[in-house]
Design a protein around this motif. Structure first.
Motif, mmCIF file in Angstrom:
data_model
loop_
_atom_site.group_PDB
_atom_site.id
_atom_site.type_symbol
_atom_site.label_atom_id
_atom_site.label_comp_id
_atom_site.label_asym_id
_atom_site.label_seq_id
_atom_site.Cartn_x
_atom_site.Cartn_y
_atom_site.Cartn_z
ATOM 1 N N LYS A 1 49.418 48.784 38.961
ATOM 2 C CA LYS A 1 50.657 48.159 39.431
ATOM 3 C C LYS A 1 51.924 48.729 38.796
ATOM 4 O O LYS A 1 52.991 48.679 39.404
ATOM 5 N N ASP A 2 51.830 49.238 37.571
ATOM 6 C CA ASP A 2 53.053 49.651 36.887
ATOM 7 C C ASP A 2 53.381 51.128 37.087
ATOM 8 O O ASP A 2 54.153 51.700 36.318
ATOM 9 N N ASP A 3 52.832 51.738 38.128
ATOM 10 C CA ASP A 3 53.054 53.169 38.377
ATOM 11 C C ASP A 3 54.313 53.349 39.227
ATOM 12 O O ASP A 3 54.279 53.287 40.455
ATOM 13 N N LEU A 4 55.428 53.603 38.565
ATOM 14 C CA LEU A 4 56.705 53.723 39.269
ATOM 15 C C LEU A 4 56.773 54.989 40.114
ATOM 16 O O LEU A 4 57.495 55.020 41.122
ATOM 17 N N ALA A 5 56.042 56.029 39.732
ATOM 18 C CA ALA A 5 56.045 57.262 40.530
ATOM 19 C C ALA A 5 55.464 57.015 41.912
ATOM 20 O O ALA A 5 55.959 57.545 42.917
ATOM 21 N N PHE B 1 45.268 60.839 42.699
ATOM 22 C CA PHE B 1 44.707 60.073 41.589
ATOM 23 C C PHE B 1 45.705 60.050 40.446
ATOM 24 O O PHE B 1 45.978 61.069 39.821
ATOM 25 N N ARG B 2 46.225 58.877 40.147
ATOM 26 C CA ARG B 2 47.248 58.730 39.108
ATOM 27 C C ARG B 2 46.758 57.972 37.883
ATOM 28 O O ARG B 2 47.045 58.355 36.765
ATOM 29 N N ARG B 3 46.047 56.884 38.096
ATOM 30 C CA ARG B 3 45.622 56.059 36.963
ATOM 31 C C ARG B 3 44.143 55.703 37.102
ATOM 32 O O ARG B 3 43.691 55.312 38.175
ATOM 33 N N LYS C 1 40.469 66.027 49.967
ATOM 34 C CA LYS C 1 41.211 66.746 48.946
ATOM 35 C C LYS C 1 41.677 65.775 47.870
ATOM 36 O O LYS C 1 42.111 64.667 48.168
ATOM 37 N N TRP C 2 41.633 66.252 46.603
ATOM 38 C CA TRP C 2 42.045 65.414 45.487
ATOM 39 C C TRP C 2 43.177 66.060 44.705
ATOM 40 O O TRP C 2 43.154 67.261 44.438
ATOM 41 N N ILE C 3 44.149 65.260 44.325
ATOM 42 C CA ILE C 3 45.176 65.668 43.365
ATOM 43 C C ILE C 3 45.232 64.575 42.285
ATOM 44 O O ILE C 3 45.858 63.550 42.473
ATOM 45 N N ASN C 4 44.499 64.793 41.226
ATOM 46 C CA ASN C 4 43.531 65.826 40.894
ATOM 47 C C ASN C 4 42.125 65.241 41.005
ATOM 48 O O ASN C 4 41.983 64.019 41.028
ATOM 49 N N SER D 1 37.794 65.873 36.666
ATOM 50 C CA SER D 1 38.585 66.994 36.144
ATOM 51 C C SER D 1 39.786 66.464 35.375
ATOM 52 O O SER D 1 40.184 67.011 34.340
ATOM 53 N N THR D 2 40.371 65.384 35.881
ATOM 54 C CA THR D 2 41.490 64.756 35.188
ATOM 55 C C THR D 2 41.050 64.202 33.843
ATOM 56 O O THR D 2 41.702 64.441 32.817
ATOM 57 N N TYR D 3 39.951 63.451 33.838
ATOM 58 C CA TYR D 3 39.452 62.893 32.579
ATOM 59 C C TYR D 3 39.210 64.001 31.553
ATOM 60 O O TYR D 3 39.558 63.878 30.383
ATOM 61 N N LYS D 4 38.597 65.084 32.012
ATOM 62 C CA LYS D 4 38.255 66.191 31.118
ATOM 63 C C LYS D 4 39.515 66.885 30.604
ATOM 64 O O LYS D 4 39.660 67.164 29.411
ATOM 65 N N ALA D 5 40.459 67.148 31.515
ATOM 66 C CA ALA D 5 41.668 67.890 31.147
ATOM 67 C C ALA D 5 42.581 67.084 30.242
ATOM 68 O O ALA D 5 43.415 67.652 29.534
ATOM 69 N N GLU D 6 42.465 65.763 30.254
ATOM 70 C CA GLU D 6 43.304 64.936 29.392
ATOM 71 C C GLU D 6 42.937 65.062 27.915
ATOM 72 O O GLU D 6 43.710 64.651 27.051
ATOM 73 N N ARG D 7 41.786 65.625 27.612
ATOM 74 C CA ARG D 7 41.362 65.780 26.217
ATOM 75 C C ARG D 7 42.115 66.946 25.578
ATOM 76 O O ARG D 7 41.897 68.102 25.914
ATOM 77 N N LYS D 8 43.005 66.642 24.646
ATOM 78 C CA LYS D 8 43.885 67.661 24.073
ATOM 79 C C LYS D 8 43.113 68.773 23.382
ATOM 80 O O LYS D 8 43.502 69.943 23.435
ATOM 81 N N ILE D 9 42.033 68.416 22.702
ATOM 82 C CA ILE D 9 41.251 69.447 22.012
ATOM 83 C C ILE D 9 40.711 70.445 23.019
ATOM 84 O O ILE D 9 40.788 71.668 22.819
ATOM 85 N N TYR D 10 40.186 69.944 24.120
ATOM 86 C CA TYR D 10 39.612 70.819 25.139
ATOM 87 C C TYR D 10 40.681 71.691 25.785
ATOM 88 O O TYR D 10 40.521 72.907 25.908
#
Length: 313
Positions: free
Chosen positions: A13-17, A72-74, A109-112, A116-125
């Motif tokens: 609900k709080d996704d202003l974008a 896919f935002r949240r 089609k997915w954005i993203n 892939s989003t979960y994986k890419a959010e990991r800063k170390i990776y």
């Protein structure tokens, strides 16, 4: 009335974008459906592996037969309270697994892409992959060992510390953000005590400007950010004065950005770089669900148009 949405927004609900983007969809009369995880008990959702996925909400029936894309935002993690609080952990697990499974079953089609989003959010990776493809990155250590951390700081002079995750701290007194900070003193470190959590520390790169790069498909929107931050550590701090202007990235850096997107399987993300006085770009991180609306408003950048075009083609 049956609606055949072209685009599904997965968010909360709080996704202003998404609020902002939906006005564009309404103006263009593009059929869409927004699914907030908090509203799961307000939707009737049916998937029987034989017929189309059907969602009933506010007296409208949505059929996913013509669904073209998902924005896919949240992640589906925020849910309403359960009637029996003792069941909360189990039911919320069922809710999340249901929604993630349903989304993964969508052939569009997915954005993203979800995981892939979960994986890419990991800063170390993402830092590891960024270094692999050829980005300059700050000297970095992740450790819960004070001795290793002390040695790193001594060998790298000025250093900063930042959250490994998103930096949002929620307490009984409210929520606040933990920003990147310069390490001024290490005398407080107890050399014989292992930290409760590893920390992320980097050498502090001399900064001319912060550069924010929003990437959608093959389109790039780069912006210089100048602030009145004396320490030049984190432009996101809300009390800072900020000025923005468009920025032209070198071709070789754009090529690295697209290569990283390919490696991470991303269509959209928001990159943060440091531009040094010598003209070098240092990769800090990229956020696959990073915010963009404020940049469109500040500089009249057509970011939303690029997102809509990517969703519909």
């Amino acid at each position: 009335m049956v609606i055949f949405p072209k685009v599904l927004f997965v968010t909360n609900k709080d996704d202003l974008a998404i609020d902002y983007l939906i006005y564009k969809f309404m103006d263009r009369k593009i059929p869409y459906l927004r699914l907030n995880s908090e509203d799961i008990v307000e939707y009737s959702i049916t998937y029987n592996f034989a017929d189309d996925i059907i969602v009933i909400y506010n007296d409208y029936k949505y059929n996913f037969r013509d669904l073209h894309s998902v924005y896919f935002r949240r992640a589906p993690t925020i849910f309403p309270n359960c009637q029996n609080l003792d069941d909360t952990n189990f039911i919320n697990g069922e809710r999340r697994d249901f929604l993630e499974g349903l989304y993964l079953a969508l052939n569009c089609k997915w954005i993203n892409p979800l995981f892939s989003t979960y994986k890419a959010e990991r800063k170390i990776y993402q830092l590891s992959i960024a270094k692999e493809v050829g980005f300059k990155i700050p000297n970095t250590i992740l450790s819960n060992d004070p001795k290793q951390i002390t040695n790193f700081i001594k060998n790298n002079s000025n250093c900063i510390i930042k959250p490994i995750c998103h930096g949002l701290q929620i307490t009984k007194n409210g929520a606040y953000s933990i920003y990147t900070s310069e390490i001024k003193d290490i005398d407080w470190l107890e050399q014989d005590a292992i930290f409760e959590s590893p920390v992320l520390i980097q050498n502090k790169i001399e900064k001319y400007r912060d550069i924010r790069v929003t990437v959608i498909g093959k389109q790039i929107f780069a912006v210089e950010i100048e602030t009145n931050d004396i320490d030049k550590t984190d432009w996101r701090k809300p009390n800072l004065l900020k000025e923005y202007k468009e920025h032209k990235l070198p071709d070789d850096l754009q090529a690295l950005i697209f290569e990283l997107h390919k490696k991470l399987d991303l269509v959209y993300s928001a990159f943060d770089f440091i531009l040094t006085p010598k003209g070098e770009y240092y990769f800090l991180e990229t956020n696959p669900a990073g915010e963009w609306v404020w940049l469109e408003r500040e500089l009249n950048l057509p970011i939303s148009d690029a997102i809509i075009s990517e969703l519909l083609h």
